[in-house]
Scaffold this motif. Structure first.
Motif, PDB file in Angstrom:
ATOM      1  N   GLY A 272      50.448 -32.836 -47.871  1.00  0.00           N
ATOM      2  CA  GLY A 272      50.145 -32.779 -49.443  1.00  0.00           C
ATOM      3  C   GLY A 272      50.949 -33.824 -49.799  1.00  0.00           C
ATOM      4  O   GLY A 272      50.298 -35.314 -51.174  1.00  0.00           O
ATOM      5  N   THR A 273      52.326 -34.796 -48.904  1.00  0.00           N
ATOM      6  CA  THR A 273      53.168 -36.168 -49.880  1.00  0.00           C
ATOM      7  C   THR A 273      52.274 -37.005 -48.722  1.00  0.00           C
ATOM      8  O   THR A 273      52.876 -38.382 -49.645  1.00  0.00           O
ATOM      9  N   GLY A 274      52.169 -36.530 -48.002  1.00  0.00           N
ATOM     10  CA  GLY A 274      51.763 -38.300 -47.035  1.00  0.00           C
ATOM     11  C   GLY A 274      52.775 -39.063 -46.113  1.00  0.00           C
ATOM     12  O   GLY A 274      52.330 -39.264 -45.815  1.00  0.00           O
ATOM     13  N   ALA A 275      53.613 -38.525 -45.974  1.00  0.00           N
ATOM     14  CA  ALA A 275      55.153 -38.740 -45.587  1.00  0.00           C
ATOM     15  C   ALA A 275      55.581 -38.038 -44.256  1.00  0.00           C
ATOM     16  O   ALA A 275      56.393 -38.480 -43.486  1.00  0.00           O
ATOM     17  N   GLY A 276      54.389 -36.700 -44.499  1.00  0.00           N
ATOM     18  CA  GLY A 276      54.433 -36.175 -42.638  1.00  0.00           C
ATOM     19  C   GLY A 276      52.930 -35.339 -42.573  1.00  0.00           C
ATOM     20  O   GLY A 276      52.227 -36.352 -42.969  1.00  0.00           O
ATOM     21  N   SER A 277      53.547 -34.761 -40.975  1.00  0.00           N
ATOM     22  CA  SER A 277      52.015 -34.410 -40.717  1.00  0.00           C
ATOM     23  C   SER A 277      51.932 -32.933 -40.039  1.00  0.00           C
ATOM     24  O   SER A 277      52.896 -32.408 -41.113  1.00  0.00           O
ATOM     25  N   ARG A 278      50.714 -32.977 -40.405  1.00  0.00           N
ATOM     26  CA  ARG A 278      50.596 -31.249 -40.114  1.00  0.00           C
ATOM     27  C   ARG A 278      50.335 -30.935 -38.591  1.00  0.00           C
ATOM     28  O   ARG A 278      48.744 -31.999 -38.580  1.00  0.00           O
ATOM     29  N   ILE A 279      50.434 -30.561 -37.918  1.00  0.00           N
ATOM     30  CA  ILE A 279      49.821 -30.619 -36.577  1.00  0.00           C
ATOM     31  C   ILE A 279      48.777 -28.871 -35.914  1.00  0.00           C
ATOM     32  O   ILE A 279      50.032 -28.071 -36.475  1.00  0.00           O
ATOM     33  N   GLN A 280      48.342 -29.374 -35.361  1.00  0.00           N
ATOM     34  CA  GLN A 280      47.707 -28.098 -34.712  1.00  0.00           C
ATOM     35  C   GLN A 280      47.775 -28.463 -33.359  1.00  0.00           C
ATOM     36  O   GLN A 280      47.051 -29.496 -33.120  1.00  0.00           O
ATOM     37  N   ALA A 281      48.125 -27.081 -32.381  1.00  0.00           N
ATOM     38  CA  ALA A 281      47.588 -28.171 -31.280  1.00  0.00           C
ATOM     39  C   ALA A 281      47.463 -26.786 -30.145  1.00  0.00           C
ATOM     40  O   ALA A 281      47.965 -25.678 -30.157  1.00  0.00           O
ATOM     41  N   GLU A 282      47.430 -26.619 -28.860  1.00  0.00           N
ATOM     42  CA  GLU A 282      46.851 -26.143 -28.232  1.00  0.00           C
ATOM     43  C   GLU A 282      47.379 -26.785 -26.771  1.00  0.00           C
ATOM     44  O   GLU A 282      47.144 -27.444 -25.653  1.00  0.00           O
ATOM     45  N   LEU A 283      47.902 -25.352 -25.992  1.00  0.00           N
ATOM     46  CA  LEU A 283      47.940 -26.042 -24.455  1.00  0.00           C
ATOM     47  C   LEU A 283      47.286 -25.130 -23.374  1.00  0.00           C
ATOM     48  O   LEU A 283      47.085 -23.479 -23.654  1.00  0.00           O
ATOM     49  N   THR A 284      46.344 -25.574 -22.453  1.00  0.00           N
ATOM     50  CA  THR A 284      45.868 -24.356 -21.768  1.00  0.00           C
ATOM     51  C   THR A 284      46.381 -25.109 -20.567  1.00  0.00           C
ATOM     52  O   THR A 284      46.743 -26.616 -19.816  1.00  0.00           O
ATOM     53  N   GLY A 285      46.420 -24.187 -19.295  1.00  0.00           N
ATOM     54  CA  GLY A 285      47.117 -24.691 -18.261  1.00  0.00           C
ATOM     55  C   GLY A 285      48.090 -24.581 -17.672  1.00  0.00           C
ATOM     56  O   GLY A 285      48.628 -24.983 -16.361  1.00  0.00           O
ATOM     57  N   GLY A 286      49.266 -24.045 -18.632  1.00  0.00           N
ATOM     58  CA  GLY A 286      50.292 -23.804 -18.700  1.00  0.00           C
ATOM     59  C   GLY A 286      50.895 -22.697 -17.928  1.00  0.00           C
ATOM     60  O   GLY A 286      50.186 -22.273 -17.567  1.00  0.00           O
ATOM     61  N   PRO A 287      52.032 -22.921 -17.472  1.00  0.00           N
ATOM     62  CA  PRO A 287      52.158 -21.466 -16.300  1.00  0.00           C
ATOM     63  C   PRO A 287      52.648 -20.418 -17.462  1.00  0.00           C
ATOM     64  O   PRO A 287      53.349 -20.284 -18.181  1.00  0.00           O
ATOM     65  N   PRO A 288      52.342 -19.574 -16.737  1.00  0.00           N
ATOM     66  CA  PRO A 288      52.011 -18.093 -17.842  1.00  0.00           C
ATOM     67  C   PRO A 288      53.826 -17.492 -17.808  1.00  0.00           C
ATOM     68  O   PRO A 288      54.280 -17.983 -16.803  1.00  0.00           O
ATOM     69  N   GLY A 289      53.680 -16.443 -18.726  1.00  0.00           N
ATOM     70  CA  GLY A 289      55.232 -16.483 -19.365  1.00  0.00           C
ATOM     71  C   GLY A 289      56.107 -17.115 -19.709  1.00  0.00           C
ATOM     72  O   GLY A 289      56.901 -17.033 -20.633  1.00  0.00           O
ATOM     73  N   MET A 290      55.991 -18.549 -19.061  1.00  0.00           N
ATOM     74  CA  MET A 290      56.544 -19.462 -20.005  1.00  0.00           C
ATOM     75  C   MET A 290      57.619 -19.928 -21.338  1.00  0.00           C
ATOM     76  O   MET A 290      56.121 -20.165 -21.725  1.00  0.00           O
ATOM     77  N   HIS A 291      58.442 -20.314 -21.753  1.00  0.00           N
ATOM     78  CA  HIS A 291      58.976 -20.328 -22.925  1.00  0.00           C
ATOM     79  C   HIS A 291      58.883 -21.571 -23.269  1.00  0.00           C
ATOM     80  O   HIS A 291      58.884 -22.835 -22.373  1.00  0.00           O
TER      81      HIS A 291
END
Lengths: 63, 240
Positions: free
Chosen positions: B160-179
């Motif tokens: 809203g301020t223009g000084a920062g960003s909002r981010i949406q992201a998706e990982l695929t093909g990662g190692p299952p179970g890992m944090h």
């Protein structure tokens, strides 16, 4: 954020068949095909129930 | 698939329940279909709520009540699940519905506004302009780890301020179970990475999503997104 209590209440108020697909897919981590086999319904039915369950949850939690 | 079939599949797509080929079809469709993107964004709002409920122990480990049929879907059929859920609820403070509404509704609306399509499967889509002129420009970043095959896609939108960003992201093909968690790095290089999303566990199907990440870096100064494992190693990064 919605508390687990809010979410649980909304979840419990879902129609039983909608709740069942979320149990299969979200909690039991099953695919649509696996859930369809488990529930004995077509895959398209599972998809439709997931869709309607999520819409119902969204509406309930937005009230 | 018909338009209606695509729309109906969005919920299953969000819950990572589609077969890979079908998921890819839905992803591709979302790039082209504004109506389905709207549906996608709305249903995405449910994910954080579902995430507050326990996924483990898996209810399947709890025996079904005698006489329950697989398709019963009855409250009795969910006894195991409900027992697990109620245990979690019992550990929570009493609900303060009105309070959280006041506190979180603006955030929720902001998230809804910030959530954008995660469907940058088409390479070369470094910059997307929203069709609606009332919406700010969205940058899309993508990247693949050539060794592991892990793939990260993300969308960056001004806050809203223009000084920062909002981010949406998706990982695929990662190692299952890992944090892992999501972080953003600025172009200047003088600043360290900023954490942009909470730690999540990669699903059995190698997927992780961040729907409402925020950083105090303007969109045009973000050089890249990174997914970092618990040891601090960068698993995959995504750039415009």
């Amino acid at each position: 954020m919605r508390t687990p209590t809010d979410v649980l209440l909304a979840f419990e108020r879902l129609q039983p068949e909608l709740r069942a697909v979320l149990v299969e897919v979200h909690f039991r981590k099953r695919t649509v095909a696996e859930a369809a086999r488990s529930l004995g319904v077509p895959t398209e039915t599972v998809k439709a129930r997931i869709y309607h369950a999520m819409r119902a949850l969204r509406l309930a939690l937005d009230e | 698939m018909t338009e209606e079939e695509f729309r109906i599949s969005i919920g299953a797509y969000l819950l990572d329940a589609l077969e890979p080929a079908e998921a890819l079809q839905v992803q591709t469709h979302l790039v082209d279909c504004a109506e389905c993107r709207k549906e996608y964004l709305e249903l995405t709002e449910v994910l954080p709520a579902l995430a507050t409920l326990p996924r483990d122990p898996a209810p399947e480990e709890l025996p079904r009540p005698e006489g329950e049929t697989p398709d019963s879907g009855t409250p009795e059929g969910d006894l195991g699940l409900r027992r697990a859920l109620r245990q979690v609820v019992a550990e929570q403070p009493p609900p303060r519905r009105r309070r959280w509404r006041r506190r979180w509704r603006p955030v929720w609306l902001a998230v809804a506004a910030a959530v954008v399509v995660l469907t940058a499967v088409a390479t070369g889509m470094s910059v997307l302009s929203e069709k609606s002129s009332s919406l700010p420009t969205v940058r899309t970043v993508t990247g693949t780890n050539a060794v592991t095959g892990a793939r990260l896609t993300g969308t960056l939108r001004p806050d809203g301020t223009g000084a920062g960003s909002r981010i949406q992201a998706e990982l695929t093909g990662g190692p299952p179970g890992m944090h892992c968690h999501l972080q953003a790095r600025a172009t200047s290089g003088s600043d360290g990475p900023q954490r942009a999303g909470e730690q999540v566990q990669i699903t059995d199907r190698g997927r992780a999503t961040w729907a409402n990440g925020t950083v105090s870096i303007p969109v045009d100064r973000i050089d890249r997104l990174e997914v970092v494992d618990g040891s601090g190693h960068v698993m995959v990064q995504a750039q415009p």
